[in-house]
Every structure is written in structure tokens, then in C-alpha cells.
Design a protein around this motif. Sequence first.
Motif, PDB file in Angstrom:
ATOM      1  N   LYS A 162       0.563  -1.207   0.066  1.00  0.00           N
ATOM      2  CA  LYS A 162      -0.077   0.072  -0.107  1.00  0.00           C
ATOM      3  C   LYS A 162       0.850   1.260   0.096  1.00  0.00           C
ATOM      4  CE  LYS A 162      -1.537  -1.606   3.879  1.00  0.00           C
ATOM      5  NZ  LYS A 162      -0.733  -2.409   4.307  1.00  0.00           N
ATOM      6  N   PHE A 163       1.978   1.041   0.583  1.00  0.00           N
ATOM      7  CA  PHE A 163       2.960   2.432   0.568  1.00  0.00           C
ATOM      8  C   PHE A 163       3.247   2.966  -0.634  1.00  0.00           C
ATOM      9  CE2 PHE A 163       4.433   1.123   5.012  1.00  0.00           C
ATOM     10  CZ  PHE A 163       3.411   2.096   5.853  1.00  0.00           C
ATOM     11  N   LEU A 164       3.552   1.795  -1.748  1.00  0.00           N
ATOM     12  CA  LEU A 164       3.980   2.287  -2.948  1.00  0.00           C
ATOM     13  C   LEU A 164       2.803   3.144  -3.951  1.00  0.00           C
ATOM     14  CD1 LEU A 164       5.875  -0.977  -4.244  1.00  0.00           C
ATOM     15  CD2 LEU A 164       6.771   1.201  -3.053  1.00  0.00           C
ATOM     16  N   LEU A 165       1.764   3.032  -3.266  1.00  0.00           N
ATOM     17  CA  LEU A 165       0.521   3.929  -3.991  1.00  0.00           C
ATOM     18  C   LEU A 165       0.246   4.878  -3.214  1.00  0.00           C
ATOM     19  CD1 LEU A 165      -0.136   1.032  -5.465  1.00  0.00           C
ATOM     20  CD2 LEU A 165      -2.357   1.742  -5.314  1.00  0.00           C
ATOM     21  N   ILE A 166       0.392   4.791  -1.645  1.00  0.00           N
ATOM     22  CA  ILE A 166      -0.083   6.004  -0.883  1.00  0.00           C
ATOM     23  C   ILE A 166       0.936   7.298  -1.079  1.00  0.00           C
ATOM     24  CG2 ILE A 166      -0.326   6.867   1.399  1.00  0.00           C
ATOM     25  CD1 ILE A 166      -1.575   4.008   2.005  1.00  0.00           C
ATOM     26  N   ILE A 167       2.355   6.782  -1.123  1.00  0.00           N
ATOM     27  CA  ILE A 167       3.361   7.788  -1.017  1.00  0.00           C
ATOM     28  C   ILE A 167       3.328   8.671  -2.318  1.00  0.00           C
ATOM     29  CG2 ILE A 167       5.861   8.061  -1.177  1.00  0.00           C
ATOM     30  CD1 ILE A 167       6.010   5.668   0.691  1.00  0.00           C
ATOM     31  N   PRO A 168       3.154   7.997  -3.606  1.00  0.00           N
ATOM     32  CA  PRO A 168       2.887   8.950  -4.493  1.00  0.00           C
ATOM     33  C   PRO A 168       1.704   9.859  -4.538  1.00  0.00           C
ATOM     34  CG  PRO A 168       3.662   6.932  -5.519  1.00  0.00           C
ATOM     35  CD  PRO A 168       3.267   6.751  -4.163  1.00  0.00           C
ATOM     36  N   LEU A 169       0.466   9.122  -3.925  1.00  0.00           N
ATOM     37  CA  LEU A 169      -0.866  10.061  -3.735  1.00  0.00           C
ATOM     38  C   LEU A 169      -0.434  11.436  -2.555  1.00  0.00           C
ATOM     39  CD1 LEU A 169      -3.331   7.280  -3.568  1.00  0.00           C
ATOM     40  CD2 LEU A 169      -3.085   8.604  -5.224  1.00  0.00           C
ATOM     41  N   ALA A 170       0.202  11.021  -1.648  1.00  0.00           N
ATOM     42  CA  ALA A 170       0.571  11.941  -0.632  1.00  0.00           C
ATOM     43  C   ALA A 170       1.481  13.104  -1.352  1.00  0.00           C
ATOM     44  CB  ALA A 170       1.592  11.454   0.542  1.00  0.00           C
ATOM     45  N   PHE A 171       2.344  12.661  -2.326  1.00  0.00           N
ATOM     46  CA  PHE A 171       3.034  13.893  -3.075  1.00  0.00           C
ATOM     47  C   PHE A 171       2.073  14.845  -3.916  1.00  0.00           C
ATOM     48  CE2 PHE A 171       7.075  11.529  -1.980  1.00  0.00           C
ATOM     49  CZ  PHE A 171       7.822  12.490  -1.795  1.00  0.00           C
ATOM     50  N   PHE A 172       1.296  14.010  -4.565  1.00  0.00           N
ATOM     51  CA  PHE A 172       0.418  14.777  -5.543  1.00  0.00           C
ATOM     52  C   PHE A 172      -0.600  15.632  -4.645  1.00  0.00           C
ATOM     53  CE2 PHE A 172       1.530  11.413  -8.589  1.00  0.00           C
ATOM     54  CZ  PHE A 172       2.008  12.547  -9.736  1.00  0.00           C
ATOM     55  N   LEU A 173      -0.892  15.180  -3.394  1.00  0.00           N
ATOM     56  CA  LEU A 173      -2.019  15.914  -2.652  1.00  0.00           C
ATOM     57  C   LEU A 173      -1.148  16.899  -1.734  1.00  0.00           C
ATOM     58  CD1 LEU A 173      -4.133  13.053  -1.398  1.00  0.00           C
ATOM     59  CD2 LEU A 173      -4.716  15.013  -3.206  1.00  0.00           C
ATOM     60  N   LYS A 174       0.266  17.268  -1.882  1.00  0.00           N
ATOM     61  CA  LYS A 174       0.994  18.231  -1.449  1.00  0.00           C
ATOM     62  C   LYS A 174       1.309  17.862   0.035  1.00  0.00           C
ATOM     63  CE  LYS A 174       1.323  20.349  -5.098  1.00  0.00           C
ATOM     64  NZ  LYS A 174       2.664  20.550  -5.834  1.00  0.00           N
ATOM     65  N   ILE A 175       1.069  16.679   0.722  1.00  0.00           N
ATOM     66  CA  ILE A 175       1.319  16.263   2.051  1.00  0.00           C
ATOM     67  C   ILE A 175       2.153  15.008   2.211  1.00  0.00           C
ATOM     68  CG2 ILE A 175      -0.822  17.192   3.072  1.00  0.00           C
ATOM     69  CD1 ILE A 175      -2.038  14.351   2.765  1.00  0.00           C
ATOM     70  N   PRO A 176       3.454  15.089   1.318  1.00  0.00           N
ATOM     71  CA  PRO A 176       4.141  13.842   1.486  1.00  0.00           C
ATOM     72  C   PRO A 176       4.840  13.632   2.906  1.00  0.00           C
ATOM     73  CG  PRO A 176       5.273  15.653   0.196  1.00  0.00           C
ATOM     74  CD  PRO A 176       4.031  16.186   0.395  1.00  0.00           C
ATOM     75  N   TYR A 177       5.030  14.956   3.741  1.00  0.00           N
ATOM     76  CA  TYR A 177       5.903  14.893   4.871  1.00  0.00           C
ATOM     77  C   TYR A 177       5.514  14.021   6.061  1.00  0.00           C
ATOM     78  CZ  TYR A 177       7.332  18.792   1.813  1.00  0.00           C
ATOM     79  OH  TYR A 177       7.733  19.443   0.891  1.00  0.00           O
ATOM     80  N   VAL A 178       3.998  13.684   5.591  1.00  0.00           N
ATOM     81  CA  VAL A 178       3.498  12.852   6.765  1.00  0.00           C
ATOM     82  C   VAL A 178       3.814  11.341   6.654  1.00  0.00           C
ATOM     83  CG1 VAL A 178       1.228  12.197   5.443  1.00  0.00           C
ATOM     84  CG2 VAL A 178       1.218  12.268   7.995  1.00  0.00           C
ATOM     85  N   ILE A 179       4.271  11.130   5.349  1.00  0.00           N
ATOM     86  CA  ILE A 179       4.570   9.519   5.263  1.00  0.00           C
ATOM     87  C   ILE A 179       5.935   9.272   6.231  1.00  0.00           C
ATOM     88  CG2 ILE A 179       5.658   7.869   3.588  1.00  0.00           C
ATOM     89  CD1 ILE A 179       3.012   8.818   3.270  1.00  0.00           C
ATOM     90  N   PRO A 180       7.020   9.737   6.353  1.00  0.00           N
ATOM     91  CA  PRO A 180       8.153   9.355   7.303  1.00  0.00           C
ATOM     92  C   PRO A 180       7.634   9.598   8.707  1.00  0.00           C
ATOM     93  CG  PRO A 180       8.659  11.601   6.431  1.00  0.00           C
ATOM     94  CD  PRO A 180       7.410  11.210   5.604  1.00  0.00           C
ATOM     95  N   ILE A 181       6.652  10.508   9.176  1.00  0.00           N
ATOM     96  CA  ILE A 181       6.457  10.619  10.382  1.00  0.00           C
ATOM     97  C   ILE A 181       5.625   9.363  10.935  1.00  0.00           C
ATOM     98  CG2 ILE A 181       5.055  11.957  12.166  1.00  0.00           C
ATOM     99  CD1 ILE A 181       5.885  14.349  10.684  1.00  0.00           C
ATOM    100  N   ALA A 182       4.496   9.040   9.963  1.00  0.00           N
ATOM    101  CA  ALA A 182       3.553   7.830  10.210  1.00  0.00           C
ATOM    102  C   ALA A 182       4.406   6.527  10.199  1.00  0.00           C
ATOM    103  CB  ALA A 182       2.505   8.063   9.001  1.00  0.00           C
ATOM    104  N   VAL A 183       5.234   6.423   9.172  1.00  0.00           N
ATOM    105  CA  VAL A 183       6.051   5.216   9.158  1.00  0.00           C
ATOM    106  C   VAL A 183       6.662   4.910  10.272  1.00  0.00           C
ATOM    107  CG1 VAL A 183       7.917   3.802   7.944  1.00  0.00           C
ATOM    108  CG2 VAL A 183       5.996   5.117   6.669  1.00  0.00           C
ATOM    109  N   GLY A 184       7.355   6.066  10.695  1.00  0.00           N
ATOM    110  CA  GLY A 184       8.371   6.016  12.048  1.00  0.00           C
ATOM    111  C   GLY A 184       7.522   5.575  13.168  1.00  0.00           C
ATOM    112  N   LEU A 185       6.361   6.187  13.243  1.00  0.00           N
ATOM    113  CA  LEU A 185       5.318   5.719  14.496  1.00  0.00           C
ATOM    114  C   LEU A 185       4.712   4.298  14.444  1.00  0.00           C
ATOM    115  CD1 LEU A 185       3.090   9.079  14.694  1.00  0.00           C
ATOM    116  CD2 LEU A 185       5.040   8.244  16.104  1.00  0.00           C
TER     117      LEU A 185
END
Length: 323
Positions: free
Chosen positions: A112-135
Amino acid sequence: MMTLLELKEKIKNIYSEHILYLRPILKFLAVFISMILIKFNVGYLEAINMWYIILITSFVLAFLPWSVIVVAMLGIIIANIYAVSAELAALVLIIMLIMLLFFFKFTPGEGKFLLIIPLAFFLKIPYVIPIAVGLVCTPLSIISVVFGTIIYFMLYVISANAAAISNITGESTGSAGINSIINMMSSNQEMIVTIVAFVITIIVVYSIKKTQINNAWTIAILVGGITDFAIILIAALVLNIEISLVWLIIGTLLSLGLAYILQFFVFSVDYSRTEHTQFEDDEYYYYVKAIPKINVTAPEMNVKRINAQRKRKTSNKKPAIKK
């Protein structure tokens, strides 16, 4: 606060009760949005980018595992790129195969990350990915995050330079064209900086989260957001990378907000009732810090049937004896 906790329990109960239906719906939305983004960024092959094809494909993939969805979406990307350049499609295919080899070897359950991460970039919120993954994940998930980031920047570079890539492959020999494309993609400093920032942020967030300090998750989110923001901003200034400072600030703030929402649903504890205890056995002394979770039972509605009670009372009356 109690109202929010009750709302959280209601949402969790609804999801657990209807997971059989909600899971395909969520997959359908993820695939549908991904295919729309592919259509508007690298949708060069009209045959697979028509709306009814997108709807049918999204519906079918919604009932398949994430690993199959990822392979299918990468195949759609390669097919679209082939319409621009056969050499570029071959290069992307090789890169994708290498990524999938590492992905299925180390993190097969995180498709799911391989789909969610590009989506997060296009939605201008990519910086939540490393925080969420670290949590919620382990440092091994860095592999999925790196590959998802590469996929986004690959789409971004191809979309921004489609005409130039087509001219290069049309005028150059096979090896020269491929070398030009490789140089075009590998010289993307923004991608390298983003990957480095994400990797460091994941490690920082995970390290703080695993500590025994109070409010470790809250501190990890804040420090992770600041770390990610600082690395990207400093690298942009030093390397003269053009970034939108406004979107960097807005994206970071939105990502922090989403991360705190994630914490609320995943890790709600009451530090005011922390307990410390210790015990021992024949070989060790054990020092335990126990922090109770905040669990609130969603109130249940009891319906009182007044009419039924009246009927029951009426039926219990003894019939009058006629004299």
C-alpha cells in the motif's frame, strides 16, 4: 475530550463490523485515484486511460491483494511510458524489477505504501509519510518509502520532460538515448534530498517513539516534522533547489496534524495514571513502567417500547365475570 474518544470507538467499531465491505471500497478509491493521477501525468496510451477502463480496472483490483495491485499499477505506468519511448520504458521496467525484488524480499506486506506515497506527493502532504511510518512501522519500512518516492519522482520527471525525452530517443542511438535519460533522472537533486530527509526522519521518529519518556509519540511527531522541514529547507538553500517555501510550510503543518490524528486513533494513553513496579526471578530483576490505555465504551441506545408494555398490561388483566 470524552466526546472525541467515544467517536473514535464508534469509528473503530464500525470499521471492524463492516471490514469485509470497507476494505474493497478503500482499495477501489486508492486504485481509482492512482489511475486518475497516472492519466493526467503520464497518460500517453489512450487505450488504457479511458474512463470506463479506469473504473473497471479499479473495481477488479479492489478485490485483489495489495502486492497484485502494486504490480498491476506499475505495469500500467510502464505501458504509458512505452507510448513515449521504448528505451525509457525498458529502463523503467528494469528499475521497477529491481525495486520489486527488494520489496518482495524485505517488505512484502507494505504494498500500500507504493501507492499511498505518490498520492501524498500529488496531494502536497508527503511529509506525513516518514512521520507515520516511524510511528507505526519499523526502520525496515524505509525500503518501501524510498521506492514510493522514486516512483513519484520518476513520474514527475517523465511528465515534465516528455517532449525532450521523445526527441532524445528519436534522434539518438539506443545507448545514447538511454544515457541521456539516466542523466536526466539521476541529476534530480530534489529526489535525492527528499529521500535523505525521509530516511533520517523515520529513524528519528522511531528512535524517540521507542524511548520510555512520557508523551514519546507526541514528541516524536514534533521533532520528526521539524527534522524533515529543516533538512529539506537547508538542502534547498545550499544546493539552490527551487522549492515552494509556502507549500513546504503548509505541507509540514498539515502532515503534523494528520500525524496527531493517527496518534489519537493508534496510541491513546493516560500518562497521569502511570504505574511503576518491579519483580525478580532467579536470573533477572524486572523494572516495569505500565501506562494504561484510554478506552471508552461507546454508549449504546436502549429503546423502550411503551406501546408493547401497554398491550402486555392489558392482556394480563383478568376478564370481568358477568353475573
